[in-house]
Design an enzyme around this catalytic site. Structure first.
Site, short mmCIF file in Angstrom:
data_model
loop_
_atom_site.label_atom_id
_atom_site.label_comp_id
_atom_site.label_asym_id
_atom_site.label_seq_id
_atom_site.Cartn_x
_atom_site.Cartn_y
_atom_site.Cartn_z
NE ARG A 102 36.75 18.30 49.57
CZ ARG A 102 35.68 18.33 50.38
NH1 ARG A 102 35.07 17.20 50.70
NH2 ARG A 102 35.24 19.47 50.87
CG HIS A 129 37.37 22.96 54.13
ND1 HIS A 129 37.21 23.29 52.78
CD2 HIS A 129 36.26 22.22 54.45
CE1 HIS A 129 36.08 22.78 52.34
NE2 HIS A 129 35.48 22.13 53.32
CD GLN A 132 32.18 24.59 55.55
OE1 GLN A 132 32.03 23.74 54.68
NE2 GLN A 132 31.15 25.26 56.07
CG ASP A 220 35.32 18.93 61.07
OD1 ASP A 220 34.43 18.20 60.60
OD2 ASP A 220 36.39 19.17 60.45
CB CYS A 260 32.31 22.20 57.95
SG CYS A 260 33.20 20.72 58.47
NE ARG A 288 31.74 25.49 51.14
CZ ARG A 288 32.35 24.31 51.03
NH1 ARG A 288 32.17 23.38 51.93
NH2 ARG A 288 33.20 24.07 50.03
#
Ligand code: CP
Ligand code: NVA
Length: 305
Positions: A102, A129, A132, A220, A260, A288
């Site tokens: 990340r 991402h 996700q 988000d 998310c 996840r």
């Protein structure tokens, strides 16, 4: 050697296979059929940004698949003191069998790929991402029983999550409508790629237009990690882009809500929507784990037939 830098690395068939395996892994978790094909492997989980879900799901996934997770954070490693990524990558490559990263710019992931010599997985960059999105697609498919013929909406920033939604629409062919304030439009590179694959994607500044008839509505935070200095201005620029019950009324009556997480209640999403009956955010968070396992198996060529 395989890397998972974006959803396109899987292709349509690979993506659907990863989702199928994730469903099986959910069903068999904790039973004698749960596979441990990564026994003996060391996997480094490198975080240059904060994480709760991604760290937790990857750490649990790696260990339940029989491998050993090693977490490195910026603050607890020499990365935070400026050691170059290419040096870190070469040291990691001498000791571990795979790396999740990340980080901020995707160029740092590319450096990790180039210098580590082991499979690398994208655990979020400023640009995308994809892990996700695997969880989001798993959640939506389990809820509706299919991904075809769905209309999905994105409300808010044209950020890393929006780009991965666009990539998913390009691969799977579902309809996607994004409402973003002027100046916060999605990345044209992802848009052009998805449209060249035939995806039907609308970009508008009108949230009601984006959610009209939608079956899935995602949002988000207005300010992503690294944009904390812009948070105050963004609050003003994103006025009218909150996912609340008035906006939800314009969607299909059976629409579901995704986020998310982490969520900022009262900013991009209203508390009653996040906690309401149409919200799937906790299933989404759980997904996840299963999708992390599945994509790790894909990277190491261990997906069951
Ligand atoms: N959704 C997500 O990636 O959460 P974290 O930042 O907590 O990992
Ligand atoms: N867009 C958010 C996603 C967090 C999971 C960020 O990059 O901070």
């Amino acid at each position: 050697m395989k890397h998972f830098l974006n959803l396109s690395d899987l292709g349509k068939e690979g993506l659907l296979k990863v989702l199928d395996v994730a469903d099986n892994l959910k069903a068999t978790r904790g039973t004698p059929e749960a596979p441990q094909p990564l026994r003996g492997k060391q996997i480094a989980l490198v975080f240059e940004k904060a994480s709760t879900r991604t760290r937790l799901s990857l750490e649990v996934a790696v260990s339940e698949l029989g491998a050993h997770p090693i977490v490195l954070t910026s603050t607890g490693s020499q990365l935070g003191r400026g050691e170059p990524m290419k040096d870190t990558a070469r040291v990691l490559g001498r000791m571990v069998h795979g790396i999740t990263l990340r980080t901020s710019d995707e160029s740092r992931i590319k450096t990790m790929v180039e210098y580590s010599g082991v499979p690398v997985l994208n655990a979020l960059t400023d640009q995308s991402h994809p892990m996700q999105l695997l969880a989001d697609l798993m959640t939506v498919r389990r809820h509706f029983g299919q991904l075809e013929n769905l209309s999905c909406a994105w409300i808010g920033d044209g950020n890393n999550m929006a780009s991965s939604w666009i990539e998913a629409a390009g691969l799977l062919g579902f309809q996607l409508q994004l409402a973003c304030p002027q100046g916060y439009e999605p990345d044209p590179v992802f848009l052009d790629q998805a449209r060249s694959r035939g995806a039907k994607i609308l970009v508008t500044t009108n949230p009601q237009e984006a959610v009209a008839g939608a079956h899935v509505i995602s949002t988000d935070v207005f300010a992503s990690m690294g944009q904390e200095g812009e948070a105050e201005n963004r609050l003003k620029d994103f006025a009218g882009f909150q996912l609340n019950s008035q906006l939800l009324n314009h969607a299909d009556s059976k629409a579901v809500v995704l986020h998310c997480l982490p969520a900022h209640r009262g900013e991009e999403i209203a508390e009653d929507v996040l906690e309401g009956p149409q919200s799937l955010v906790w299933d989404e968070a759980e997904a996840r784990l299963h999708t992390s396992k599945s994509v790790l198996l894909w990277v190491f060529d261990q997906l069951p037939d």
